[in-house]
Design an enzyme around this catalytic site. Structure first.
Site, mmCIF file in Angstrom:
data_model
loop_
_atom_site.group_PDB
_atom_site.id
_atom_site.type_symbol
_atom_site.label_atom_id
_atom_site.label_comp_id
_atom_site.label_asym_id
_atom_site.label_seq_id
_atom_site.Cartn_x
_atom_site.Cartn_y
_atom_site.Cartn_z
ATOM 1 N N GLY A 247 -1.133 1.449 2.905
ATOM 2 C CA GLY A 247 -1.762 1.116 1.632
ATOM 3 C C GLY A 247 -0.731 1.131 0.527
ATOM 4 O O GLY A 247 0.450 0.854 0.761
ATOM 5 N N CYS A 248 -1.148 1.471 -0.667
ATOM 6 C CA CYS A 248 -0.244 1.489 -1.822
ATOM 7 C C CYS A 248 0.969 2.369 -1.530
ATOM 8 O O CYS A 248 0.841 3.537 -1.170
ATOM 9 C CB CYS A 248 -0.981 2.006 -3.055
ATOM 10 S SG CYS A 248 0.069 2.119 -4.516
ATOM 11 N N TYR A 249 2.160 1.803 -1.697
ATOM 12 C CA TYR A 249 3.363 2.548 -1.309
ATOM 13 C C TYR A 249 3.676 3.738 -2.192
ATOM 14 O O TYR A 249 4.417 4.627 -1.793
ATOM 15 C CB TYR A 249 4.563 1.637 -1.138
ATOM 16 C CG TYR A 249 4.986 0.719 -2.275
ATOM 17 C CD1 TYR A 249 4.752 0.993 -3.619
ATOM 18 C CD2 TYR A 249 5.670 -0.453 -1.973
ATOM 19 C CE1 TYR A 249 5.178 0.136 -4.613
ATOM 20 C CE2 TYR A 249 6.112 -1.310 -2.964
ATOM 21 C CZ TYR A 249 5.861 -1.022 -4.289
ATOM 22 O OH TYR A 249 6.288 -1.862 -5.280
#
Length: 196
Positions: free
Chosen positions: A22-24
Site C-alpha cells: 500500500g502507501c509506501y
C-alpha cells in the site's frame, strides 16, 4: 508465547528485498521503526520508490503523479537492504504480513489501485522460496481461523523477481518521521505469528 520462530535462511540469500504494502510512507515507517525496534540494526538502508512487475515497461523512471494515476503499472514499494538476511529475511516477510492486509487485491484501506498492491519483489531464488512458503503458511493460518484480522480469506500478495527500482522524490523519504501525524493506513493486525 506460542509464536513460531522463523527458520534461518542460508548465508547466500540476497540482502536486498522490495516490499509493496500500500502507501509506501506507512511501509517505510513500519519497517524502519517497528521492525528495527524488534531487531535492532537489522536494516542497513530503506528507500521508498516504485517498481513495475513488467521488466519491459515503457515507463522507465515514473513520476509520483504517473504512478498515482494507476496507469504506469508501477507499485509503491520500499527497497530494503538487510544487515544479515540469513537471520532477518524470513522475520521481515512475516512482519510484512502483520502490518498490512494482503487479502485486498490492489487496495489498502481507502487507497485503491494497482500502485497499492500487496507485492514482494525478490532478488534471488532462495528469497522466492521463503516468500512462497511463508505466504502458504499464512493462508493456512487464515483458513484455520488462527488469523482473522484481514478483510477476506484469500491472500492475494504477488511474488515476482525484482525489476528496476525508481527512488521517489526526497520529500517522500522518511515522510512519517518528518510528519508524525501524516496519513498512514497501516496497523499491526495480529501480535505474533501463530504456531503451526
Amino acid at each position: 508465547m506460542g509464536s513460531k520462530v522463523a527458520s534461518p535462511a542460508s548465508s547466500n540469500i540476497s540482502p536486498y528485498i522490495v516490499l509493496g504494502a500500500g502507501c509506501y510512507w506507512g511501509t517505510e515507517k513500519y519497517v524502519k521503526k517497528d521492525f528495527q525496534s524488534m531487531f535492532p540494526t537489522s536494516i542497513v538502508s530503506a528507500k521508498v520508490g516504485f517498481m513495475n512487475p513488467d521488466p519491459d515497461t515503457k515507463i522507465i523512471n515514473p513520476t509520483y503523479r504517473q504512478v498515482c494515476s494507476g496507469n504506469s503499472g508501477h507499485v509503491e514499494v520500499l527497497y530494503i537492504e538487510l544487515a544479515d538476511p540469513s537471520v532477518h529475511f524470513e522475520e521481515l516477510i512475516r512482519f510484512f504480513f502483520r502490518f498490512h492486509d494482503p487479502t485486498t487485491a490492489n487496495r489498502q484501506g481507502n487507497d485503491a489501485g494497482t500502485q497499492y498492491a500487496s507485492y514482494i519483489f525478490t532478488s534471488d531464488e532462495e528469497q522466492s522460496v521463503v516468500c512462497e512458503r511463508v505466504k502458504k503458511e499464512l493462508q493456512g493460518h487464515v483458513d484455520g481461523g488462527k488469523i482473522t484480522a484481514y478483510s477476506t480469506k484469500t491472500v492475494t500478495t504477488k511474488i515476482s523477481k525484482a525489476t528496476k527500482f525508481t527512488e521517489a522524490q526526497q520529500e517522500h523519504q522518511e515522510y512519517l518521521f518528518k510528519n508524525p501525524n501524516g496519513y498512514c493506513n497501516h496497523t499491526i493486525r495480529f501480535s505474533s505469528w501463530p504456531s503451526a
